[in-house]
Design a protein around this motif. Structure first.
Motif, PDB file in Angstrom:
ATOM      1  N   GLU A 130     -14.347  -3.049  -5.161  1.00 16.85           N
ATOM      2  CA  GLU A 130     -13.652  -4.002  -4.304  1.00 16.85           C
ATOM      3  C   GLU A 130     -12.310  -4.412  -4.899  1.00 16.85           C
ATOM      4  OE1 GLU A 130     -14.605  -4.979  -1.167  1.00 16.85           O
ATOM      5  OE2 GLU A 130     -16.047  -3.366  -1.509  1.00 16.85           O
ATOM      6  N   SER A 131     -12.279  -4.596  -6.223  1.00 12.28           N
ATOM      7  CA  SER A 131     -11.021  -4.965  -6.872  1.00 12.28           C
ATOM      8  C   SER A 131      -9.983  -3.857  -6.737  1.00 12.28           C
ATOM      9  CB  SER A 131     -11.251  -5.294  -8.351  1.00 12.28           C
ATOM     10  OG  SER A 131     -11.811  -4.176  -9.028  1.00 12.28           O
ATOM     11  N   GLN A 132     -10.428  -2.603  -6.796  1.00  7.99           N
ATOM     12  CA  GLN A 132      -9.514  -1.474  -6.622  1.00  7.99           C
ATOM     13  C   GLN A 132      -9.030  -1.384  -5.175  1.00  7.99           C
ATOM     14  OE1 GLN A 132     -12.224   1.569  -8.169  1.00  7.99           O
ATOM     15  NE2 GLN A 132     -10.838   1.887  -9.904  1.00  7.99           N
ATOM     16  N   ILE A 133      -9.904  -1.677  -4.241  1.00 10.04           N
ATOM     17  CA  ILE A 133      -9.503  -1.656  -2.825  1.00 10.04           C
ATOM     18  C   ILE A 133      -8.429  -2.699  -2.583  1.00 10.04           C
ATOM     19  CG2 ILE A 133     -10.291  -2.102  -0.473  1.00 10.04           C
ATOM     20  CD1 ILE A 133     -12.999  -0.923  -1.289  1.00 10.04           C
ATOM     21  N   VAL A 134      -8.627  -3.880  -3.156  1.00  9.97           N
ATOM     22  CA  VAL A 134      -7.638  -4.952  -2.984  1.00  9.97           C
ATOM     23  C   VAL A 134      -6.309  -4.568  -3.616  1.00  9.97           C
ATOM     24  CG1 VAL A 134      -7.057  -7.318  -3.623  1.00  9.97           C
ATOM     25  CG2 VAL A 134      -9.349  -6.786  -2.789  1.00  9.97           C
ATOM     26  N   GLY A 135      -6.352  -4.089  -4.869  1.00 14.54           N
ATOM     27  CA  GLY A 135      -5.124  -3.834  -5.615  1.00 14.54           C
ATOM     28  C   GLY A 135      -4.403  -2.556  -5.248  1.00 14.54           C
ATOM     29  N   LYS A 136      -5.168  -1.512  -4.850  1.00 13.07           N
ATOM     30  CA  LYS A 136      -4.561  -0.204  -4.619  1.00 13.07           C
ATOM     31  C   LYS A 136      -4.470   0.193  -3.148  1.00 13.07           C
ATOM     32  CE  LYS A 136      -5.934   1.687  -9.121  1.00 13.07           C
ATOM     33  NZ  LYS A 136      -6.626   2.803  -9.816  1.00 13.07           N
ATOM     34  N   VAL A 137      -5.146  -0.522  -2.267  1.00  7.58           N
ATOM     35  CA  VAL A 137      -5.126  -0.173  -0.846  1.00  7.58           C
ATOM     36  C   VAL A 137      -4.568  -1.317  -0.007  1.00  7.58           C
ATOM     37  CG1 VAL A 137      -6.500   0.549   1.149  1.00  7.58           C
ATOM     38  CG2 VAL A 137      -7.075   1.403  -1.134  1.00  7.58           C
ATOM     39  N   GLU A 138      -5.271  -2.442  -0.016  1.00 10.23           N
ATOM     40  CA  GLU A 138      -4.894  -3.551   0.874  1.00 10.23           C
ATOM     41  C   GLU A 138      -3.575  -4.197   0.477  1.00 10.23           C
ATOM     42  OE1 GLU A 138      -9.003  -5.389   2.612  1.00 10.23           O
ATOM     43  OE2 GLU A 138      -8.567  -5.797   0.503  1.00 10.23           O
ATOM     44  N   LEU A 139      -3.394  -4.441  -0.821  1.00  9.44           N
ATOM     45  CA  LEU A 139      -2.162  -5.113  -1.251  1.00  9.44           C
ATOM     46  C   LEU A 139      -0.918  -4.280  -0.973  1.00  9.44           C
ATOM     47  CD1 LEU A 139      -0.920  -7.593  -2.560  1.00  9.44           C
ATOM     48  CD2 LEU A 139      -1.278  -6.546  -4.798  1.00  9.44           C
ATOM     49  N   PRO A 140      -0.865  -2.988  -1.347  1.00  9.97           N
ATOM     50  CA  PRO A 140       0.346  -2.208  -1.034  1.00  9.97           C
ATOM     51  C   PRO A 140       0.615  -2.072   0.462  1.00  9.97           C
ATOM     52  CG  PRO A 140      -0.983  -1.094  -2.695  1.00  9.97           C
ATOM     53  CD  PRO A 140      -1.819  -2.209  -2.157  1.00  9.97           C
ATOM     54  N   LEU A 141      -0.436  -1.848   1.255  1.00  8.67           N
ATOM     55  CA  LEU A 141      -0.236  -1.661   2.690  1.00  8.67           C
ATOM     56  C   LEU A 141       0.107  -2.970   3.401  1.00  8.67           C
ATOM     57  CD1 LEU A 141      -3.130   0.849   3.514  1.00  8.67           C
ATOM     58  CD2 LEU A 141      -0.689   1.349   3.305  1.00  8.67           C
ATOM     59  N   GLY A 142      -0.423  -4.070   2.901  1.00  6.70           N
ATOM     60  CA  GLY A 142      -0.147  -5.355   3.526  1.00  6.70           C
ATOM     61  C   GLY A 142       1.049  -6.086   2.939  1.00  6.70           C
ATOM     62  N   MET A 143       1.681  -5.487   1.924  1.00 12.70           N
ATOM     63  CA  MET A 143       2.778  -6.156   1.229  1.00 12.70           C
ATOM     64  C   MET A 143       3.949  -6.551   2.132  1.00 12.70           C
ATOM     65  SD  MET A 143       3.727  -7.396  -1.655  1.00 12.70           S
ATOM     66  CE  MET A 143       2.699  -6.633  -2.907  1.00 12.70           C
ATOM     67  N   PRO A 144       4.391  -5.715   3.083  1.00 11.86           N
ATOM     68  CA  PRO A 144       5.517  -6.139   3.941  1.00 11.86           C
ATOM     69  C   PRO A 144       5.250  -7.431   4.692  1.00 11.86           C
ATOM     70  CG  PRO A 144       5.161  -3.777   4.151  1.00 11.86           C
ATOM     71  CD  PRO A 144       4.014  -4.306   3.351  1.00 11.86           C
ATOM     72  N   ILE A 145       4.032  -7.583   5.232  1.00  3.17           N
ATOM     73  CA  ILE A 145       3.708  -8.818   5.952  1.00  3.17           C
ATOM     74  C   ILE A 145       3.586  -9.975   4.974  1.00  3.17           C
ATOM     75  CG2 ILE A 145       1.978  -9.953   7.404  1.00  3.17           C
ATOM     76  CD1 ILE A 145       1.355  -7.257   8.632  1.00  3.17           C
ATOM     77  N   LEU A 146       3.003  -9.734   3.814  1.00  5.60           N
ATOM     78  CA  LEU A 146       2.879 -10.777   2.804  1.00  5.60           C
ATOM     79  C   LEU A 146       4.254 -11.275   2.368  1.00  5.60           C
ATOM     80  CD1 LEU A 146       0.305 -10.789  -0.064  1.00  5.60           C
ATOM     81  CD2 LEU A 146       2.651 -11.448  -0.533  1.00  5.60           C
ATOM     82  N   VAL A 147       5.178 -10.340   2.131  1.00  3.47           N
ATOM     83  CA  VAL A 147       6.541 -10.721   1.752  1.00  3.47           C
ATOM     84  C   VAL A 147       7.215 -11.482   2.898  1.00  3.47           C
ATOM     85  CG1 VAL A 147       8.834  -9.820   1.156  1.00  3.47           C
ATOM     86  CG2 VAL A 147       6.808  -8.859   0.082  1.00  3.47           C
ATOM     87  N   GLY A 148       6.883 -11.109   4.134  1.00  4.27           N
ATOM     88  CA  GLY A 148       7.419 -11.844   5.273  1.00  4.27           C
ATOM     89  C   GLY A 148       6.973 -13.299   5.262  1.00  4.27           C
ATOM     90  N   GLY A 149       5.714 -13.549   4.877  1.00  2.66           N
ATOM     91  CA  GLY A 149       5.238 -14.917   4.757  1.00  2.66           C
ATOM     92  C   GLY A 149       5.957 -15.674   3.652  1.00  2.66           C
ATOM     93  N   ILE A 150       6.190 -15.004   2.526  1.00  2.00           N
ATOM     94  CA  ILE A 150       6.932 -15.625   1.429  1.00  2.00           C
ATOM     95  C   ILE A 150       8.368 -15.907   1.858  1.00  2.00           C
ATOM     96  CG2 ILE A 150       7.768 -15.294  -0.935  1.00  2.00           C
ATOM     97  CD1 ILE A 150       5.326 -13.524  -1.439  1.00  2.00           C
ATOM     98  N   ARG A 151       8.931 -14.989   2.612  1.00  2.00           N
ATOM     99  CA  ARG A 151      10.300 -15.166   3.120  1.00  2.00           C
ATOM    100  C   ARG A 151      10.402 -16.392   4.020  1.00  2.00           C
ATOM    101  NH1 ARG A 151      13.128 -10.472   6.886  1.00  2.00           N
ATOM    102  NH2 ARG A 151      15.101 -11.521   7.342  1.00  2.00           N
TER     103      ARG A 151
END
Length: 246
Positions: A130-151
């Motif tokens: 699960e930790s690998q899924i979060v760090g290597k799959v979900e986080l990279p793919l969801g990063m643009p939206i996450l950065v949009g929230g930070i923006r």
């Protein structure tokens, strides 16, 4: 027009660019306050949003909490904290953290939820933890939206950090409150222009960052060349057809 000229005259006055309370000092204070608030709010909201987005649990609660925090009047919260804590930066920082949490929380769980469930199932199928899924799959793919929230949160913080000068002698808001006090509207408009410029510069940096954090494989999949299927003949029941031209 005269007011705008007064603001330009104030901005380009050499006396405003040196010494105590100068424009560079106030910009530095404003950036420092915004950065501290963003770091504190991110430490609270991003892990919670990631857990909600990954597990799918607690989404309704997060939406309700975010909506409730968005409804709070920032000036009222700032005044309440000021009366409770006293004069200084602690009260505005706490008030701004409350303001910044909703967009950060929404960006985090929306980013993780945006990842296709089939992709996550495939990652589990190949034996990823699960930790690998979060760090290597979900986080990279969801990063643009996450950065949009930070923006979004950062821009709100920069705009609202002007209220820090309401109970603390810090930030670009000091020019606005000081100009209002002495009825120097050129100074008020000049301070407002500085806040706008700072927000636009930061927004531009985040816009570039959002493009850069898109995974290379996703960018390649979006290219027109890879979208169209290559045309090559294939025999079906004795007849040749061209794939990509059906």
């Amino acid at each position: 027009m005269n007011l705008f000229l007064d603001a330009l005259a104030w901005l380009f006055d050499p006396a405003q660019w040196s010494g105590s309370g100068s424009i560079p000092q106030r910009i530095g204070e404003h950036v420092w306050i915004s950065l501290v608030v963003l770091l504190i709010a991110s430490a609270i909201a991003l892990p919670v949003g990631a857990i909600i987005g990954h597990s799918g649990r607690g989404r309704e609660v997060a939406i309700r909490v975010s909506g409730g925090l968005r409804a709070l009047p920032t000036l009222g919260v700032l005044t309440l904290f000021g009366l409770w804590i006293g004069i200084g930066l602690s009260a505005p920082i706490l008030a701004l953290v409350i303001l910044a949490i909703p967009p950060l929380l929404a960006g985090a769980y929306a980013g993780f939820e945006s990842v296709d469930r089939h992709t996550i199932d495939a990652a589990r199928a190949v034996g990823m933890r699960e930790s690998q899924i979060v760090g290597k799959v979900e986080l990279p793919l969801g990063m643009p939206i996450l950065v949009g929230g930070i923006r979004s949160a950062t821009l709100q913080i920069i705009a609202t950090a002007t209220l820090a000068a309401f109970i603390a002698d810090a930030g670009l808001g000091r020019f606005i409150f000081e100009g209002l006090k002495i009825r120097d509207y050129g100074e008020m408009l000049g301070g407002s222009i500085l806040v706008i410029i700072l927000a636009l510069v930061v927004d531009g940096c985040f816009a570039v960052t959002q493009r850069l954090v898109v995974p290379a494989g996703v960018r390649a999949a979006r290219s027109p060349e890879l979208r169209s299927a290559p045309a090559r003949p294939r025999a079906v029941v004795g007849h040749a057809i061209n794939e990509g031209n059906q």
